[in-house]
Design an enzyme around this catalytic site. Structure first.
Site, PDB file in Angstrom:
ATOM      1  CE  LYS A  76      -3.972   1.991   2.519  1.00 37.26           C
ATOM      2  NZ  LYS A  76      -4.855   1.866   3.700  1.00 37.26           N
ATOM      3  CB  SER A 151      -8.190   3.732   2.739  1.00 39.22           C
ATOM      4  OG  SER A 151      -7.350   3.082   3.679  1.00 39.22           O
ATOM      5  CB  SER A 175      -8.568   0.978   5.648  1.00 38.84           C
ATOM      6  OG  SER A 175      -9.256   2.193   5.575  1.00 38.84           O
TER       7      SER A 175
END
Lengths: 483, 484
Positions: A76, A151, A175
């Site tokens: 990420k 997210s 997330s």
């Protein structure tokens, strides 16, 4: 090749059937072919990836390979990685090349796992659909007109689409779990403090926790073994003995007590999601588990408490993005105040600004007691609810998200509806507990449905055991979207 | 109208840790800009603070030294504001739960009677740990501002007093006592030029007898005791003038300009920040274990107040001498080291030499006591020779001068330079006889009753012995001779 699990790839490498360079080339090829449609990656750098892969192959040739050496992984874009553009999904950091590695990144490096690229995400991890990214929304591989969740949407989508065998994610209010559910993969948020936050760009420090996103619970265990561990650079990192999170995978589930929170099965849960979760409960009973109704009376207040605490911390954490030392600075400005105002107004997107404003407001003189202190009290009550529930059960089960993947743009203009996407996941962060999402079915439109397991503190190994036994008995996790 | 001044001080003391309060970067002063700012100090994305235990230990030490309450659980909070030399956009400080609360410091203030001092107790409100900001450099950058983050993250203990002082002199006495204490216990190096000890003064005035405080103004960043006194004196005059002219004092922060000797407004309370303090989620509450506190207590040196009392009690020194010798720990240590070698009976003599000749020489050469060319052993040697009559005071000064400029041990210098006092009565008598024979006129005048003539004869004897004769002995022998 590309629908393999981490476990299978590790076996291929160990048996010499494949090299890390071959694996990485294969994944890079799929990324080149499909990322333009999915937009799961912000940065791909084949030269770096292949250099990592060659180093991994050399380690193996020298007889120094660890269990996962040579298996590639995507990260990420919230994790600082030396030499990589690290944007956090924001224009503010669109030019930021990190000069150092996050603890998580250095752990994967030490394990010899090449980086496939940096994955797309909601800006500064603020969002539940990946639509707040400066680099454009990620598309759900099951239906590219739909969101992947957020997210960690890029991480979830790239694993679901087979562009990476696994990815790292972070979870502040859901997330990891919510995008895992919406993309049909398995993701785990560890107990707060198990994975170091050093080098993980902070959203809400007291809630943020990194974790693995992969195809199976078994893979999550392997990855968590790499990620977890004490780091003295993070004062909230917990000093505990190293553990093997896969140690209980094979344990039968007979005698397992599953808690079903009354509040998670109320009016909000309908249709296909309710059915799929009910079916999963039946499956667990077949596997020898018993169920007990528990209550989390304050969980209904978790979204409200979260939207005080998380923005409060974020408003302060994001103050360092001021255009002075790195990141975006407006090209035209008069005095210092003008530089600050323009740089931040132009560098941050709407959702980030909304949360900075909320956070600044709730911390302001005269409002602090009414909001922040009250929210902290709620937080303690929510944690007490869980403690009470765990007197009756070993693990809590419920839905991960109220709905399957929604359409791009569907909730983009309605922040409150968007915030409710995390209604089942947020309480877990407030309490600091471990939680995971795993696939448990599909809706009538063929979209994946996720169920959530919530463990007591440090019960990751037990949760992974429960999830793994479920995945041995079902094949929801093995289904892949047609690209 | 009679006015009363009310003063409280906030003092930022830089702690003596080698590394910063939340990072491993060095705290050494004067390095190339930004060469001592690591990724934590420049607040890169993702970095986190880790508390330096050395800073906490120093705060504990200070708390113990002033008899304060140590909060067994204390909390770091974020103070949020934007400034280019504040890299995170917030300063990590302590707000609701500081590490040190309460405590007091005794100061000596001049009393009504001239030459006398009386003790006054100044209460402390609190002392809290925090990080320093960097520096903005406005020169050399032609319309731009340079940022040096070497100082960012340097550990500070901010020490806040109650508004207990009633004059600039008292404020200075308190600041000096605090300076002595923090350097004494080693929590701060006290270097005011380098900004290790910075004083903010909250000043207000009120009609004498009134209970409520007047509106205060805060004078920021005073870096010498002289400026502290000048600034307060000016501020008090200004405030009285304003009120007497019918104006109201507006709460404000002001700066002192040493060139003009005036204070000028920086900002009023209206433009004060809302710092939005909240507990820093990156740092756990600090827990002080009893064991740790006891360890720090056990390692604590004898404090100046205790030592002052002991010097008076055990060595019979005056309050003045005892206060002077304990104004600096190095001086006190020099004194006790010298005394150990010279013998306690010579305490007064050692005190006189330390506060007289030695201090004067240090001042003249602008040296600290640590850099004195004369050590305790040499001074003790000198004092012993004075005590046993080998040296007169005058000769001792000569020996001291040689030790100071050329080095060497007192006995060797006395020997080499022939500075030994002549105490052999036979030899002195012989010289007296020669002087009497050579000065019949003086002898006659003395016998005629002129006392002055006696002094002239003593002078002649001293001259003949090059000043080495023991003057008391010369007097004695001369009287006997003249009477005979």
């Amino acid at each position: 090749m590309t629908q393999h699990t981490i476990k299978e790839l590790a076996d291929l490498l160990a048996s010499g059937q494949s090299s890390s360079v071959e694996l990485c080339q294969d994944y890079l090829g799929r990324i080149a072919a499909h990322n333009p449609d999915i937009n799961a990656f912000i940065t791909v750098d084949p030269d770096r990836t292949l250099a990592d892969a060659r180093a991994a192959d050399a380690l193996r040739a020298a007889g120094n390979a660890g269990p996962l050496t040579g298996v590639p992984i995507a990260h990420k874009d919230i994790f600082c990685a030396e030499g990589w553009l690290t944007t956090c999904g924001s224009k503010m950091l669109a030019n930021f090349v990190s000069p150092y590695d996050a603890h998580v990144i250095s752990q994967f490096k030490a394990a010899g796992m090449p980086t496939l690229g940096k994955t797309n995400m909601d800006e500064f991890a603020m969002g539940s659909s990946n639509e707040t990214s400066y680099f454009g929304p990620v598309k759900n591989p099951w239906d590219t007109a739909r969101v992947p969740g957020g997210s960690s949407g890029g991480s979830a989508a790239c694993v679901a689409a087979g562009l990476a065998p696994a990815a790292t994610g972070t979870d502040t209010g859901g997330s990891i779990r919510q995008p895992a559910a919406l993309c049909g993969i398995t993701g785990l948020k560890p107990t707060y403090g198990v994975v170091s936050r050093y080098g993980m760009i902070a959203f809400a420090s007291s809630l943020d926790q990194g974790g693995p996103m992969a195809r199976t619970a078994e893979d999550c265990a392997l990855l968590l073994n790499v990620m977890a561990g004490f780091d003295r650079r993070d004062s909230t990192s917990l000093e505990r003995d190293k553990e093997d999170y896969g140690r209980d995978l094979a344990k039968p589930l007979a005698g397992l007590r599953i808690g079903l929170p009354r509040e998670f099965f109320g009016a909000g849960l309908t249709g296909d999601t309710a059915k799929a979760v009910q079916a999963a409960i039946e499956q667990f009973r077949t596997l020898g588990a018993t169920t007990v109704e528990v209550s989390l009376p304050n969980s209904g207040l978790s979204v409200a408490a979260y939207y005080v605490i998380a923005p409060a911390e974020a408003s302060s954490n994001l103050s360092r993005f001021d255009g002075v030392r790195y990141g975006y600075r407006t090209p035209d400005y008069g005095d210092l105040t003008d530089m600050y105002e323009k740089s931040r107004a132009e560098g941050f997107g709407a959702e980030v600004k909304r949360r900075i404003l909320i956070g600044t407001y709730v911390l302001s003189h005269g409002y602090y007691d009414a909001y922040y202190i009250q929210a902290q009290k709620l937080r303690r009550l929510i944690a007490q609810d869980f403690a009470e529930a765990y007197r009756q059960c070993d693990v809590i089960l419920g839905p991960t998200a109220p709905t399957t993947a929604f359409k791009l743009g569907e909730k983009a203009d309605d922040p409150v509806q968007m915030y409710l996407s995390d209604i089942y996941t947020i309480a877990v962060n407030l309490a600091g507990l471990p939680g995971m999402s795993l696939p448990c079915g599909f809706d009538s439109q063929g979209l994946p449905i996720g169920m959530q397991l919530i463990g007591d503190y440090f019960a990751e190994a037990r949760m992974l055991n429960v999830a793994h036994q479920y995945q041995l008995a079902t094949d929801w996790h093995a289904r892949t979207p047609a690209l | 109208m009679q006015w009363e001044t009310v003063i409280g001080l906030e003092v930022h003391t830089q702690l003596t840790t080698r590394s910063k309060i939340f990072s491993g970067a060095s705290t050494a002063f004067g390095a190339e800009p930004n060469s001592q700012a690591c990724q934590v100090d420049i607040a890169l994305p993702g970095v986190l603070p880790v508390l330096n235990k050395g800073a906490v230990e120093r705060a504990i030490k200070f708390g113990l030294a002033i008899g304060a309450k140590l909060n067994r659980v204390n909390v770091f909070a974020r103070k949020n504001y934007f400034y280019p030399d504040l890299p995170k956009g917030y300063q990590i400080s302590q707000f609701e739960l500081p590490i040190v609360e309460g405590g007091s410091i005794d100061i000596q203030v001049p009393s009504e009677q001239a030459g006398q001092a009386e003790t006054k107790t100044v209460r402390l409100t609190r002392a809290h740990l925090e990080e320093d900001a960097g520096k903005s450099l406005h020169e050399d950058f032609h319309g731009m501002t340079g940022i040096d983050l070497n100082r960012a993250g340097t550990p500070l203990l901010e020490i806040v007093s109650e508004p207990d002082m009633r004059s600039a002199k008292e404020a200075v006495a308190y600041a000096r006592a605090l300076h002595t204490l923090v350097t004494w216990i080693g929590t701060c190096d006290g270097n005011m030029q380098e900004g290790s000890f910075r004083v903010d003064a909250n000043v207000s005035v009120r009609p004498k007898g009134q209970q409520e405080f007047g509106t205060r103004r805060e004078i920021k960043n005073l870096n010498s005791f002289r400026f502290l006194e000048q600034a307060i004196d000016y501020e008090v005059r200004w405030q009285i003038e304003q009120i007497e002219d019918g104006h109201k004092i507006v709460q404000a922060t002001v700066l002192f300009d040493p060139d003009t000797g005036e204070t000028r407004m920086m900002r009023t309370k209206e433009d004060a920040h809302d710092y939005r303090y909240f507990p820093d989620p990156d740092l756990l509450p600090v827990k002080l274990e009893e064991d740790w506190i006891e360890q720090v207590r056990a390692a604590m040196p004898e404090l100046p107040a205790a030592m002052r009392a002991r010097f008076q009690r055990d060595y019979g020194l005056s309050a003045y001498d005892a206060a002077g010798l304990t104004s600096q720990r190095e001086l006190a240590v020099f004194f006790t080291d010298t005394l150990a070698l010279a013998g306690e009976a010579n305490a007064k003599l050692v005190a006189n030499w330390l506060q007289g000749e030695l201090s004067a020489s240090l001042n003249r050469d602008e040296k600290g006591i640590g850099a004195a060319p004369i050590g305790p052993a040499q001074l003790a040697g000198l004092v012993r020779r004075i005590a046993d009559g080998t040296l007169s005071n005058k000769l001792a000064k000569q020996v001291f001068e040689v030790m100071w400029t050329e080095g060497g041990e007192p006995d060797a210098i006395i020997e080499a330079k022939g500075l030994k006092q002549m105490s052999d009565s036979g030899a002195i008598e012989k010289i007296i006889d020669e002087v009497l024979a050579g000065n019949p006129k003086s002898v006659e005048e003395f016998r005629a009753g002129k006392e002055k003539a006696f002094n002239a004869l003593v002078g002649q004897v001293m001259k003949a012995t090059k000043g080495k004769a023991n003057p008391a002995q010369v007097n004695e022998l001369l009287k006997t001779k003249l009477a005979g």
